[in-house]
Design a protein around this motif. Sequence first.
Motif, PDB file in Angstrom:
ATOM      1  N   VAL A  42       0.866  -1.177   0.000  1.00  0.00           N
ATOM      2  CA  VAL A  42       0.000   0.000   0.000  1.00  0.00           C
ATOM      3  C   VAL A  42       0.901   1.224   0.000  1.00  0.00           C
ATOM      4  CG1 VAL A  42      -1.711   1.334   1.291  1.00  0.00           C
ATOM      5  CG2 VAL A  42      -1.878  -1.163   1.210  1.00  0.00           C
ATOM      6  N   LEU A  43       0.644   2.144  -0.923  1.00  0.00           N
ATOM      7  CA  LEU A  43       1.442   3.360  -1.018  1.00  0.00           C
ATOM      8  C   LEU A  43       0.655   4.553  -0.501  1.00  0.00           C
ATOM      9  CD1 LEU A  43       2.052   1.620  -3.989  1.00  0.00           C
ATOM     10  CD2 LEU A  43       4.059   3.068  -3.615  1.00  0.00           C
ATOM     11  N   PHE A  44       1.370   5.542  -0.034  1.00  0.00           N
ATOM     12  CA  PHE A  44       0.747   6.696   0.609  1.00  0.00           C
ATOM     13  C   PHE A  44      -0.303   7.362  -0.263  1.00  0.00           C
ATOM     14  CE2 PHE A  44       3.921   8.679  -2.020  1.00  0.00           C
ATOM     15  CZ  PHE A  44       3.426   9.934  -2.339  1.00  0.00           C
ATOM     16  N   ARG A  45      -0.116   7.341  -1.569  1.00  0.00           N
ATOM     17  CA  ARG A  45      -0.994   8.093  -2.451  1.00  0.00           C
ATOM     18  C   ARG A  45      -2.262   7.342  -2.842  1.00  0.00           C
ATOM     19  NH1 ARG A  45      -2.216   9.658  -7.494  1.00  0.00           N
ATOM     20  NH2 ARG A  45      -2.651  11.886  -7.694  1.00  0.00           N
ATOM     21  N   ASN A  46      -2.170   6.017  -2.864  1.00  0.00           N
ATOM     22  CA  ASN A  46      -3.325   5.202  -3.230  1.00  0.00           C
ATOM     23  C   ASN A  46      -2.967   3.738  -3.020  1.00  0.00           C
ATOM     24  OD1 ASN A  46      -6.000   5.167  -4.047  1.00  0.00           O
ATOM     25  ND2 ASN A  46      -5.589   5.665  -6.191  1.00  0.00           N
ATOM     26  N   SER A  47      -3.950   2.900  -2.892  1.00  0.00           N
ATOM     27  CA  SER A  47      -3.672   1.463  -2.841  1.00  0.00           C
ATOM     28  C   SER A  47      -3.863   0.887  -4.239  1.00  0.00           C
ATOM     29  CB  SER A  47      -4.607   0.770  -1.844  1.00  0.00           C
ATOM     30  OG  SER A  47      -5.954   0.907  -2.248  1.00  0.00           O
ATOM     31  N   PRO A  48      -3.074  -0.104  -4.615  1.00  0.00           N
ATOM     32  CA  PRO A  48      -3.264  -0.750  -5.920  1.00  0.00           C
ATOM     33  C   PRO A  48      -4.620  -1.449  -5.991  1.00  0.00           C
ATOM     34  CG  PRO A  48      -1.109  -1.271  -4.989  1.00  0.00           C
ATOM     35  CD  PRO A  48      -1.904  -0.629  -3.897  1.00  0.00           C
ATOM     36  N   ASN A  49      -5.099  -1.698  -7.194  1.00  0.00           N
ATOM     37  CA  ASN A  49      -6.385  -2.385  -7.344  1.00  0.00           C
ATOM     38  C   ASN A  49      -6.247  -3.895  -7.180  1.00  0.00           C
ATOM     39  OD1 ASN A  49      -5.116  -3.135  -9.712  1.00  0.00           O
ATOM     40  ND2 ASN A  49      -6.703  -2.381 -11.080  1.00  0.00           N
ATOM     41  N   SER A  50      -5.070  -4.336  -6.735  1.00  0.00           N
ATOM     42  CA  SER A  50      -4.802  -5.766  -6.577  1.00  0.00           C
ATOM     43  C   SER A  50      -4.764  -6.207  -5.115  1.00  0.00           C
ATOM     44  CB  SER A  50      -3.473  -6.120  -7.253  1.00  0.00           C
ATOM     45  OG  SER A  50      -2.435  -5.248  -6.837  1.00  0.00           O
ATOM     46  N   ILE A  51      -5.175  -5.315  -4.181  1.00  0.00           N
ATOM     47  CA  ILE A  51      -5.175  -5.716  -2.764  1.00  0.00           C
ATOM     48  C   ILE A  51      -6.480  -6.431  -2.420  1.00  0.00           C
ATOM     49  CG2 ILE A  51      -3.655  -3.800  -2.108  1.00  0.00           C
ATOM     50  CD1 ILE A  51      -6.107  -2.456  -0.828  1.00  0.00           C
ATOM     51  N   PRO A  52      -6.473  -7.257  -1.362  1.00  0.00           N
ATOM     52  CA  PRO A  52      -7.689  -7.968  -0.960  1.00  0.00           C
ATOM     53  C   PRO A  52      -8.816  -7.013  -0.581  1.00  0.00           C
ATOM     54  CG  PRO A  52      -5.758  -8.955   0.061  1.00  0.00           C
ATOM     55  CD  PRO A  52      -5.298  -7.674  -0.575  1.00  0.00           C
TER      56      PRO A  52
END
Length: 274
Positions: free
Chosen positions: A239-249
């Motif tokens: 998870v990055l500060f700017r946004n979470s990837p669309n591949s996280i649970p």
Amino acid sequence: MRGWIKLLQAVLRFHDYQPQEVSIASVGKWMKQLKTKEDQKLAWMLLDKVIYLSESETKKILLHQNAALMETLQKAGLKPNKLIYVSTDDAGSSSPVMLGMLKTSGRLQQQGCKFLDSRDALGINKVTQKLQEGAIIYIDDFVGSGNQVERARNFLMQSVVGNFSEFILVPSICEEGFAKLNDLGITVYSGHIHAKAERPLHQNSHLIHSAGRDRLVEICKEIRPNTSLGYEGMATMVVLFRNSPNSIPAILRGSDKQTPFYGIFPRFKDLPPK
């Protein structure tokens, strides 16, 4: 008491997540949706496995990896004025933001580096035709499958004139994306390669016992039936500060518009309208 300590640790650790503030209230709200103590315990276990990259950590990785890349290219005879840095996504999204961060902090413009968008076919043709040789360096914050970078790269290369090596600078990349870009001839410079074994809900991981993993996967399916473990079922944990990837649970991301399930790391597009 132990619960409060966990809450405070989460708030401090994820302090600069931008789409939605991670606060004592938000973590508490996320946790209370899970009705049994066993489900809550599993959720805490999953949260502990999140690999979080704050803004300062992201910047540090980009600067260090870029310095290593520029040193390598310098030894190969390529000066900064032969380097073309390319963003691979829409304006305002992660890739241009990462490029802007690196451009400013690394003082790249002052060194004569070039900057383009992967969709700027005319600009790419004009710059590469003038240089004839050099390096094309893609920038992003996270690479999962590598599909997005591949699409941008395929479009860009149609306009390239001359002999250019290809690289990518990225704070974190999944092992699947690393393999795909390597096959395309793109050399990866990254601070972290995200292995399947680091993802508790991935079938290749044993970070959480099988019964616990199955229960968490079940919860994710209830939240987002079609994308329970994220894009292509990758179940990534970065998870990055700017946004979470669309591949996280889904249990971490939450539902669309955050209803009925409230996520701790929603993407900007997941938030309800103000």
